[in-house]
Design a protein around this motif. Structure first.
Motif, PDB file in Angstrom:
ATOM      1  N   ASP A  23       8.653  -8.368  -2.652  1.00  0.00           N
ATOM      2  CA  ASP A  23       8.459  -9.798  -2.875  1.00  0.00           C
ATOM      3  C   ASP A  23       6.966 -10.057  -3.074  1.00  0.00           C
ATOM      4  O   ASP A  23       6.122  -9.258  -2.686  1.00  0.00           O
ATOM      5  N   GLY A  24       6.644 -11.192  -3.619  1.00  0.00           N
ATOM      6  CA  GLY A  24       5.251 -11.621  -3.728  1.00  0.00           C
ATOM      7  C   GLY A  24       4.555 -11.014  -4.932  1.00  0.00           C
ATOM      8  O   GLY A  24       5.204 -10.530  -5.870  1.00  0.00           O
ATOM      9  N   ARG A  48      -6.948  -5.952  -4.871  1.00  0.00           N
ATOM     10  CA  ARG A  48      -7.810  -4.996  -4.182  1.00  0.00           C
ATOM     11  C   ARG A  48      -7.018  -3.870  -3.530  1.00  0.00           C
ATOM     12  O   ARG A  48      -7.363  -2.690  -3.681  1.00  0.00           O
ATOM     13  N   CYS A  49      -5.990  -4.233  -2.787  1.00  0.00           N
ATOM     14  CA  CYS A  49      -5.277  -3.190  -2.024  1.00  0.00           C
ATOM     15  C   CYS A  49      -3.960  -2.786  -2.674  1.00  0.00           C
ATOM     16  O   CYS A  49      -3.310  -1.857  -2.210  1.00  0.00           O
ATOM     17  N   TRP A  50      -3.554  -3.468  -3.718  1.00  0.00           N
ATOM     18  CA  TRP A  50      -2.353  -3.175  -4.483  1.00  0.00           C
ATOM     19  C   TRP A  50      -1.051  -3.391  -3.707  1.00  0.00           C
ATOM     20  O   TRP A  50       0.020  -3.069  -4.171  1.00  0.00           O
ATOM     21  N   HIS A  51      -1.199  -3.899  -2.491  1.00  0.00           N
ATOM     22  CA  HIS A  51       0.012  -4.291  -1.752  1.00  0.00           C
ATOM     23  C   HIS A  51       0.604  -5.519  -2.401  1.00  0.00           C
ATOM     24  O   HIS A  51      -0.116  -6.346  -2.963  1.00  0.00           O
ATOM     25  N   TYR A  52       1.917  -5.667  -2.321  1.00  0.00           N
ATOM     26  CA  TYR A  52       2.568  -6.910  -2.768  1.00  0.00           C
ATOM     27  C   TYR A  52       2.678  -7.837  -1.562  1.00  0.00           C
ATOM     28  O   TYR A  52       3.272  -7.475  -0.543  1.00  0.00           O
ATOM     29  N   GLU A  53       2.085  -9.034  -1.699  1.00  0.00           N
ATOM     30  CA  GLU A  53       2.064  -9.958  -0.577  1.00  0.00           C
ATOM     31  C   GLU A  53       2.429 -11.349  -1.081  1.00  0.00           C
ATOM     32  O   GLU A  53       2.215 -11.688  -2.250  1.00  0.00           O
ATOM     33  N   SER A  54       2.920 -12.177  -0.154  1.00  0.00           N
ATOM     34  CA  SER A  54       3.321 -13.538  -0.549  1.00  0.00           C
ATOM     35  C   SER A  54       2.176 -14.536  -0.394  1.00  0.00           C
ATOM     36  O   SER A  54       2.277 -15.674  -0.821  1.00  0.00           O
ATOM     37  N   ASP A  55       1.060 -14.089   0.205  1.00  0.00           N
ATOM     38  CA  ASP A  55      -0.027 -15.054   0.436  1.00  0.00           C
ATOM     39  C   ASP A  55      -1.116 -14.973  -0.634  1.00  0.00           C
ATOM     40  O   ASP A  55      -2.227 -15.424  -0.447  1.00  0.00           O
ATOM     41  N   ILE A  56      -0.814 -14.387  -1.747  1.00  0.00           N
ATOM     42  CA  ILE A  56      -1.835 -14.272  -2.801  1.00  0.00           C
ATOM     43  C   ILE A  56      -1.956 -15.611  -3.541  1.00  0.00           C
ATOM     44  O   ILE A  56      -0.946 -16.257  -3.824  1.00  0.00           O
ATOM     45  N   SER A 115      -9.132 -19.731  -2.424  1.00  0.00           N
ATOM     46  CA  SER A 115      -9.759 -20.142  -3.674  1.00  0.00           C
ATOM     47  C   SER A 115     -10.907 -19.221  -4.074  1.00  0.00           C
ATOM     48  O   SER A 115     -11.112 -18.947  -5.249  1.00  0.00           O
ATOM     49  N   SER A 116     -11.644 -18.664  -3.080  1.00  0.00           N
ATOM     50  CA  SER A 116     -12.758 -17.789  -3.447  1.00  0.00           C
ATOM     51  C   SER A 116     -12.250 -16.473  -4.037  1.00  0.00           C
ATOM     52  O   SER A 116     -12.922 -15.849  -4.857  1.00  0.00           O
ATOM     53  N   HIS A 117     -11.087 -16.008  -3.589  1.00  0.00           N
ATOM     54  CA  HIS A 117     -10.514 -14.753  -4.078  1.00  0.00           C
ATOM     55  C   HIS A 117      -9.054 -14.984  -4.413  1.00  0.00           C
ATOM     56  O   HIS A 117      -8.161 -14.570  -3.666  1.00  0.00           O
ATOM     57  N   PRO A 118      -8.783 -15.639  -5.527  1.00  0.00           N
ATOM     58  CA  PRO A 118      -7.400 -16.043  -5.801  1.00  0.00           C
ATOM     59  C   PRO A 118      -6.451 -14.870  -6.072  1.00  0.00           C
ATOM     60  O   PRO A 118      -5.247 -15.054  -6.042  1.00  0.00           O
ATOM     61  N   THR A 119      -6.997 -13.640  -6.306  1.00  0.00           N
ATOM     62  CA  THR A 119      -6.095 -12.523  -6.601  1.00  0.00           C
ATOM     63  C   THR A 119      -5.934 -11.581  -5.404  1.00  0.00           C
ATOM     64  O   THR A 119      -5.365 -10.508  -5.545  1.00  0.00           O
ATOM     65  N   LEU A 120      -6.439 -12.016  -4.260  1.00  0.00           N
ATOM     66  CA  LEU A 120      -6.390 -11.116  -3.101  1.00  0.00           C
ATOM     67  C   LEU A 120      -5.423 -11.626  -2.041  1.00  0.00           C
ATOM     68  O   LEU A 120      -5.166 -12.818  -1.916  1.00  0.00           O
ATOM     69  N   CYS A 121      -4.978 -10.652  -1.249  1.00  0.00           N
ATOM     70  CA  CYS A 121      -4.122 -10.994  -0.120  1.00  0.00           C
ATOM     71  C   CYS A 121      -5.008 -11.439   1.051  1.00  0.00           C
ATOM     72  O   CYS A 121      -6.225 -11.212   1.046  1.00  0.00           O
ATOM     73  N   GLY A 122      -4.373 -12.042   2.020  1.00  0.00           N
ATOM     74  CA  GLY A 122      -5.115 -12.563   3.169  1.00  0.00           C
ATOM     75  C   GLY A 122      -5.868 -11.474   3.897  1.00  0.00           C
ATOM     76  O   GLY A 122      -7.003 -11.658   4.342  1.00  0.00           O
ATOM     77  N   ARG A 123      -5.245 -10.302   3.988  1.00  0.00           N
ATOM     78  CA  ARG A 123      -5.894  -9.203   4.706  1.00  0.00           C
ATOM     79  C   ARG A 123      -7.198  -8.817   4.011  1.00  0.00           C
ATOM     80  O   ARG A 123      -8.236  -8.657   4.654  1.00  0.00           O
TER      81      ARG A 123
END
Ligand SMILES: [Zn+2]
Length: 989
Positions: free
Chosen positions: A957-958, A963-971, A975-983
């Motif tokens: 899902d997500g 950066r980490c190539w994980h699939y996440e739902s919080d991407i 706003s500063s890093h719109p393509t990154l996950c929370g981690r």
């Protein structure tokens, strides 16, 4: 996936590069060995550091003496040398790592015929004619030293550690003097005698040969003959019995009457015949002879005798093979035949039938043995019982002498046999001739047949100390154990040791003969005097000086009466004295180094040395000191090609170790694999038997080498910002996965330590591969990528992983150091943090703290890794069908039923970990999510059930984090890093 192919993430193009925010691999430790350059650099580092010298002399542990068996100083190094010297080096380096003072003095065997022949071959015939013994010796000396230097540089290139600047050479003054000391001690103990005795003699080399210098090629045939020796007189008792059986003694002893039948495969020895021997316990038959009508043989000529004496048991066989009918007239025991006189079939001579021994059997021949005391050991012994002369009508070139009558001048290897057979035919006494195939000794150098020939030789009386030698053998540990049976059988059965040779390039037998009486001068004073002269001037002094300058007083003032001997010692006596010349095992001699002791801890050579160096060393040591010169003897087999054939130029299957290490002319086809690959080969083989080597094996070894080098590089590359004193995580704070890795490392250390103790290096080779490929690359490092690359540099989950990497890489370097010594040092030199030791070899043999041995980890981890393998297979099948790219695109649903309760318990154990950011199954499977409670997806990409475990794969899902190539739902929430996950956002902030 292995660590080497572990993706090193890059940010996609056209956007902000997050690559620089990852903790990427950094190390100067090369993926490629670049052995041709790097290995010599590392060796130069060892030399500068005087590492071998410091450890072998300065270690605080016990001393360890592996005594080098000297290779012959002639020719290029071959893979047999590599197997031998590298095995020794692996053992020595292990001992040094274990803190022992393992001093290794390399040796070379420098005297003997092959070098003498090399020198002679290099001369024009005019030069050869003018060559004095002394000039020959000086050329041989120079040649040997040149050969030693060539071989030495080869050994050094293999990374062998030794006292290369102070080797022992059998041509050194102090060595030669110690050898004279051994000989002298044996003389004074009564073990050395001079005698006329049949010895293996090589007419082609014109010298006596030792057992170890013989070989037995297949397919040798000899001309064998059955011959009738006419009886001329019978003992009274036998005459009576014959008379009663119907054969009048007068008829029996008349011309053409009774004859004794003999068989020989060496017709050229017939002129030396002095007796016919029988076994007193066998039955013999006097038979009437007639030409069998049924005979199919071409023996058209009827024999010139009416009766033949043969062993009763062989009568029928002989009827068949001689093509005669033999009608038994009388049967008697061999004992009754003693005293029959017969006429020599070729010479004007009468001899007797005598009692031989149990060596006379009915396996072949006639049961009556032609006896020539000058040409056979049994014959000699029987002759001695009857006080027969040791007639030897053959000169050193194999020519029959005047004592052979009309056969004088014929040669035993050429025309003597046919000439004698023709004469037998003419006499009518030849019963049969045929070619006979049997084992026959050849000269190992000239490849020509040898003969038995009685000569005046010097002998060591093995009989005098055989019992002590056998007791000494029993006190030694033989590895493999079968070695003991081999050497025991050889020592029980062997005859006296002929130690004299009629050559120039050797250590002299320091004896003087009285010019008129022939008396031998060989006493304590003369021996000590010569030993002192040789210690000061070298053995050349024997040729340089005349008797007046060689004899001690009072003999010197009467020097004109004495003649110095011209014999040299068997080279096996040279090398067999090394326990005295190197280890100082004789009174008055010092060992070459204080760390050496006698008896040595270990001798290690090819299994042919039971006949050679192991035995000659044992005999001299027992004769002088009453015990073996070694505590343990380890043997190895021989090197064959990949199909199990001998390596030979003609087969084109020779593996040249120099080419393997440095590469061939065409370096694309024959790349330089380096010494470590050669060493890895030595560790990989079960050397208790013969071992194979060929191009296919070398390629496989190079693969295995990379399977160790690549993870080592990965470990080093992820430690670039790690300093153990600052960052190391205490064992108590390590996640389960890390503890498991340390537990596997401890298990490896345990098994490899035991393998090295047992000298079973091939088990190390297997365990090392298994550890590097499975535990390290496929499991630990595969899972660790996320921790190492993606986490904040200083995150606990990264530092704990680095802690493990540092602990593992240091121990891995130590464990491979005895075998892959260059790679181990290369790893050590590239440790990115400070360590106390300059070299890996100073660290000592790897150990594991007790807490690493945690058996509680084994069972749950076993279940989880089995589950992981099942999941990986499903993910791999999705990838291969193009349903998934990276495994991180997937999520996994897991259902366990009752059958899988062990796995369930293992997962509960994992869930209970205090480090869920490391010990979680989703990360271990390299997927973005793992569900155990949610219902499985209705349309999975793949699904399988095994042993109560159902694994379903679905798209994650997500969205993919840049950066980490994980699939996440919080991407997209940041706003500063719109393509990154929370981690990742947290890491960057
Ligand atoms: Zn991320």
């Amino acid at each position: 996936m292995t660590a080497s192919s572990a993706s090193e993430p890059t940010a996609s193009q056209g956007q902000i590069s997050y690559k620089d925010t990852l903790n990427l691999l950094q190390t100067p430790f090369n993926m490629r060995a670049n052995a041709k350059v790097r290995e010599p650099e590392i060796q130069a580092f060892w030399s500068e550091q005087r590492l071998y010298e410091r450890l072998s002399q300065g270690n605080t542990g016990e001393s360890f003496t592996l005594h080098d068996g000297p290779p012959y100083a002639n020719g290029a190094l071959h893979v047999g040398h590599a197997l031998n010297k590298i095995l020794k080096d692996i053992i020595n380096k292990t001992a040094l790592l274990q803190g022992k003072r393992a001093r290794f003095i390399p040796g070379w065997d420098c005297h003997g015929l092959p070098i003498e022949l090399k020198v002679l071959q290099g001369l024009k015939s005019s030069e050869r004619a003018e060559l004095t013994p002394l000039a020959l010796r000086r050329k041989a000396h120079a040649y040997a030293l040149e050969q030693v230097e060539g071989q030495k540089s080869g050994f050094r290139r293999w990374g062998i550690w030794a006292d290369w600047d102070q080797p022992y050479l059998t041509l050194q003054k102090n060595y030669e003097a110690a050898q004279i000391g051994v000989f002298g001690a044996m003389v004074l103990a009564g073990h050395i005698y001079r005698g006329l005795k049949p010895v293996h003699w090589s007419p082609s080399s014109r010298t006596a040969l030792a057992e170890a210098e013989l070989e037995y090629p297949d397919g040798h045939t000899s001309p064998s003959v059955f011959v009738a020796f006419p009886a001329v007189e019978l003992p009274a008792a036998l005459a009576e019995q014959l008379s009663a059986a119907g054969l009048a003694p007068e008829a029996a002893t008349a011309a053409g009457g009774l004859a004794v039948a003999i068989w020989t495969t060496t017709p050229w020895t017939l002129p030396a015949n002095l007796a016919v021997s029988v076994n007193e316990r066998l039955d013999y038959a006097v038979c009437a002879v007639s030409t069998g009508a049924e005979s199919q043989h071409d023996n058209s000529q009827a024999p010139a005798v009416t009766h033949l004496l043969v062993a009763a048991e062989l009568r029928e066989t002989l009827e068949d093979s001689l093509g005669l009918s033999l009608t038994p007239l009388l049967s008697v025991k061999g004992a009754a035949l003693e005293g029959i006189l017969y006429r020599h079939p070729l010479l004007e001579r009468t001899s007797a039938v005598v009692i031989g021994g149990d060596y006379i059997t009915t396996e072949a021949g006639t049961g009556l043995v032609h006896t020539a005391p000058g040409h056979g050991v049994d014959d000699f012994n029987t002759g001695r019982k009857y006080k027969l002369p040791v007639l030897c009508p053959v000169d050193e070139a194999g020519n029959l002498t005047a004592e052979a009558g009309r056969f004088a001048g014929t040669n035993v290897l050429k025309d003597a046999n046919p000439t004698i057979i023709r004469a037998l035919e003419e006499s009518g006494l030849l019963l049969k001739q045929e070619r006979y195939e049997h084992r026959y000794p050849y000269d190992w150098r000239t490849k020509k047949p040898t003969i038995f020939r009685a000569t005046e030789q010097w002998f060591a009386s093995v009989e005098g100390f055989r019992r002590a030698a056998l007791d000494a053998i029993a006190a030694v540990e033989w590895l493999p154990a079968s070695g003991r049976n081999r050497i025991e059988a050889m020592v029980s059965e062997r005859g006296d040791w002929c130690i004299s040779r009629q050559r120039t390039w050797g250590v002299p037998i320091p004896v003087f003969y009285h010019r008129s009486s022939g008396e031998v001068l060989l006493n304590e004073a003369s021996l000590q005097h010569i030993q002192n002269l040789i210690a000061e001037h070298g053995a050349d002094v024997w040729w340089e000086r005349d008797e007046a300058d060689l004899l001690p007083e009072p003999y010197a003032s009467d020097a004109g009466q004495w003649r110095k001997g011209t014999d040299t010692m068997d080279v096996w006596f040279d090398s067999g004295s090394s326990w005295a010349g190197v280890l100082g095992g004789i009174t008055g001699e010092q060992s070459r180094a204080p760390e050496l002791h006698y008896p040595a801890d270990l001798y290690l050579e090819g299994s042919d040395q039971h006949r050679g160096w192991f035995q000659s060393s044992l005999l001299t040591s027992v004769a002088v000191n009453g015990h073996a010169p070694y505590k343990r003897v380890l043997t190895h087999g021989f090197t064959l090609d990949e199909k199990g054939r001998k390596m030979s130029k003609s087969l084109g299957n020779v593996v040249d170790p120099a080419v393997l290490v440095e590469g061939g002319k065409n370096q694309k086809q024959e790349p330089p694999y380096g010494a470590d690959v050669l060493r890895l080969w030595v560790s990989s083989v079960d050397y208790s038997a013969d071992v194979p080597l060929g191009p296919g094996i070398v390629k496989q070894l190079a693969d295995v080498y990379r399977k160790v080098r690549n993870p080592a590089r990965y470990l080093l590359g992820n430690l670039h910002d790690f300093n153990p004193s600052e960052h190391a995580v205490d064992y108590s704070a390590l996640p389960l996965l890390d503890r498991w890795m340390l537990q596997r490392t401890a298990a490896l250390i345990d098994s490899v330590s035991a393998d090295f103790d047992r000298f079973e290096f091939y088990r190390f080779f297997q365990a090392l591969q298994n550890f590097c490929v499975v535990d390290l690359s496929n499991v630990y490092l595969d899972i660790a990528k996320d921790r190492l690359y993606v986490s904040a540099a200083d995150a606990q989950r990264r530092r704990s992983c680095q802690t493990v990497l540092a602990l593992v890489v240091e121990r891995l370097a130590g464990l491979i150091a005895p075998v892959l010594c260059h790679m181990a040092e290369d790893i050590w030199q590239n440790l990115p943090y400070a360590v106390d030791e300059t070299s890996v070899f100073e660290r000592g043999w790897p150990t594991a703290p007790q807490q690493w041995h945690d058996p509680a980890l084994e069972q749950p981890m076993g279940h989880i890794l089995a589950l992981r393998a099942l999941g990986n297979r499903q993910l791999e099948s999705c990838r291969s069908q193009g349903q998934l790219g990276a495994s991180l695109e997937a999520q996994v649903h897991l259902t366990l039923d009752a059958e899988a309760h062990n796995t369930g318990e293992a997962l509960a154990w994992l869930a209970g970990s205090a480090h869920p950011d490391v010990d979680n199954l989703a990360d271990w499977l390299l997927v973005s999510a793992l569900h155990t409670h949610r219902s499985a997806p209705s349309q999975p990409l793949a699904e399988t059930s095994e042993n109560g475990i159902t694994v379903s794969i679905a798209k994650a899902d997500g969205h993919k984090c840049e950066r980490c190539w994980h699939y996440e739902s919080d991407i997209g929430q940041h706003s500063s890093h719109p393509t990154l996950c929370g981690r990742c956002v947290t890491v960057l902030s």
